[in-house]
Write an enzyme that holds these catalytic residues in place. Structure first.
Site, PDB file in Angstrom:
ATOM      1  CD  GLU A 158      -2.989  -1.225   2.273  1.00 28.17           C
ATOM      2  OE1 GLU A 158      -2.790  -0.299   3.055  1.00 28.17           O
ATOM      3  OE2 GLU A 158      -4.051  -1.838   2.096  1.00 28.17           O
ATOM      4  CD  GLU A 359      -4.037  -5.994   4.187  1.00 28.31           C
ATOM      5  OE1 GLU A 359      -4.870  -5.114   4.752  1.00 28.31           O
ATOM      6  OE2 GLU A 359      -2.988  -5.643   3.775  1.00 28.31           O
TER       7      GLU A 359
HETATM    8  C1  BG6 Z   1      -4.413  -2.152   5.616  1.00 29.80           C
HETATM    9  C2  BG6 Z   1      -2.920  -2.811   6.251  1.00 29.80           C
HETATM   10  O1  BG6 Z   1      -4.196  -0.886   4.894  1.00 29.80           O
HETATM   11  O2  BG6 Z   1      -5.363  -2.012   6.507  1.00 29.80           O
HETATM   12  C3  BG6 Z   1      -3.145  -3.367   7.148  1.00 29.80           C
HETATM   13  O3  BG6 Z   1      -2.302  -3.029   4.895  1.00 29.80           O
HETATM   14  C4  BG6 Z   1      -4.034  -2.954   8.323  1.00 29.80           C
HETATM   15  O4  BG6 Z   1      -1.790  -3.249   7.641  1.00 29.80           O
HETATM   16  C5  BG6 Z   1      -5.418  -2.868   7.547  1.00 29.80           C
HETATM   17  O5  BG6 Z   1      -4.108  -3.367   9.520  1.00 29.80           O
HETATM   18  C6  BG6 Z   1      -6.478  -2.387   8.490  1.00 29.80           C
HETATM   19  O6  BG6 Z   1      -6.139  -1.020   8.868  1.00 29.80           O
HETATM   20  P1  BG6 Z   1      -6.167  -0.794  10.610  1.00 29.80           P
HETATM   21  O7  BG6 Z   1      -5.721   0.724  10.640  1.00 29.80           O
HETATM   22  O8  BG6 Z   1      -7.625  -0.998  10.999  1.00 29.80           O
HETATM   23  O9  BG6 Z   1      -5.295  -1.610  10.968  1.00 29.80           O
END
Ligand code: BG6
Length: 459
Positions: A158, A359
């Protein structure tokens, strides 16, 4: 190249799980030195102790049925800022990779997930072209050392979120000029990684891994539609255009020109950029964004925190707004399964590469019952709807080749500590207390196990 099976997997990153931040020669990363002002983590040096418990974690994931795991390597375990290789770091990840392979789980490795070596950050971070060389050296070590066993690689997690939310993730306030200088340097670093991966691992595949959030206009007002085009270019397409189309997105370039920034591919990088294309796209998706065109003097949306999609604003270009048609989760993130289908189809129209959804998941407050269960039906609903969106996109011809939700086990959220949980497996710790660290499968774990059992023979 042979077509891989559909990857039914899960994801994690090193700094959010491993802990052991000063163990076996690990150097500090920007995550270790970062000031967490909005949430406290009792002993971030432990995280969820995955460094010591990865075998137990992988066994549970194997029992859930995954055939792939997306994980990241900590740069600071493997290489010091002066380029010295740490044999203990390599030995640790040898053990990690060999354990996964013995369980028939394909490792999909992100080379770098938000945890830049702090020494590089102190020397200017991604502003400084020296970081390109350091990353090039580091990734060469990865491909040479692990290339016999790791065939799927993701470059930089990202970069778009790192640049848009840099105060949280790389710890520095930045000017637009600096931000887009960093953009360029990261994109060039990624090209070197692609080049080296292809040279060193002939049967390897490598892809970028941006966070894609399709941007809607608030209304059909032509200015709002322009605002959405602009923000789509800046937030999503600029990165993939550089990686896949080997160009600076023209809308993005024009936008930068209006800010007084002239971004162009330097003559010495033209061949590197044009000749090194990724094999697939790693695709992180949580939500969509909605924007309007700000009227003269109109301010940014009030009362939103800096991790909500409303928190985007560029005077005379776009302003993030709340989408009146969509619900939000407990952490105020907009939930939009149809937006996943749209984002996938738009990405496929633009780039036509295989896509791994690397993700996607729901951050929520989970509760462990007295008999060690977690009834996370809200997460099952979220994942069911998003999987249906992937199915719809596939039915429309999008070559999605894997679904690896975030996250395999509970981990420390980037923005909000462990109170915001994502995992299929509960970890018994809180933000304030490291407790027992015991692992407990949640209801969503059994749901995903069932999905994988039912569907792995189909695709
Ligand atoms: C993504 C990242 O942007 O979002 C992760 O790659 C991150 O590392 C995930 O955990 C969710 O975001 P957050 O702030 O809720 O952890």
């Amino acid at each position: 190249m042979t077509q891989p099976p559909f990857f039914w997997g899960a994801s994690l990153s090193a700094h959010q799980t491993e802990g052991a931040v000063a163990v076996d020669g690990k150097q500090p990363s920007v995550q270790d030195t970062r000031q967490r002002t909005d949430h406290t983590i009792a002993d971030f040096t432990v995280a969820v102790d995955h460094y010591h418990r990865f075998k137990e974690d992988f066994r549970l994931l194997a029992e859930m049925g995954v055939n792939a795991l997306r994980l990241s390597f900590a740069w600071t375990r493997i290489m010091a800022a002066d380029g010295t290789i740490n044999p203990k770091g390599l030995a640790h990840y040898d053990d990690v990779i060999n354990t996964l392979l013995a369980l028939n789980i394909t490792p999909i490795v992100t080379t770098y997930h938000f945890d830049l070596p702090d020494a590089l950050q102190q020397a200017g971070g991604w502003h400084n072209p020296a970081t390109i060389n350091a990353y090039r050296q580091y990734t060469r070590v990865l491909f040479e050392h692990f290339g016999d066993r790791v065939k799927y690689w993701l470059t930089i997690n990202e970069p778009n979120i790192m640049l848009l939310a840099d105060t949280k993730i790389i710890g520095s306030h930045d000017t637009n000029e600096g931000r887009y200088r960093s953009f360029y340097n990261m994109m060039i670093a990624e090209k070197y990684a692609i080049q080296q991966c292809h040279a060193l691992i002939p049967d390897g595949q490598i892809g970028p891994v941006p966070n894609i959030s399709y941007v809607y206009p608030l209304t059909a007002r032509p200015e709002d539609v322009r605002a959405a085009l602009d923000f789509n270019a800046i937030r999503n397409w600029a990165y993939l255009d550089f990686s896949v189309k080997c160009q600076i997105n023209p809308v993005f370039k024009a936008h930068l020109a209006q800010l007084g920034i002239d971004l162009a591919i330097l003559p010495e990088h033209r061949a590197l950029v044009a000749d090194n294309r990724p094999d697939f796209i790693g695709f992180n998706y949580y939500t969509t964004a909605t924007v309007s065109f700000p009227q003269a003097g109109e301010a940014r949306a009030a009362g939103v925190s800096d991790q909500q999609s409303e928190d985007v604003y560029e005077p005379n270009f776009y302003k993030g707004v709340t989408n009146p048609y969509l619900k939000k989760n407990a952490f105020n993130w907009t939930v939009d399964p149809l937006g996943l289908q749209t984002s996938l189809e738009q990405t496929n129209d633009r780039y036509g590469l295989p896509i791994l959804v690397t993700e996607n998941g729901l951050g929520a407050y989970d509760e462990l019952t007295a008999d060690h269960q977690v009834h996370d039906d809200y997460r099952i609903d979220y994942l069911t709807q998003h999987l249906a969106a992937i199915d719809a996109a596939r039915a429309n011809g999008v070559p999605v080749q894997g679904y690896l939700p975030w996250s395999s086990i509970d981990l420390i959220s980037v923005h909000e500590g462990i109170r915001k949980r994502y995992g299929f497996i509960f970890v018994d710790r809180t933000d304030d207390d490291v407790k027992t660290m015991q692992r407990y499968p949640k209801d969503s774990y059994y749901w995903f196990k069932h999905v994988i059992e039912e569907r792995s023979h189909q695709s």
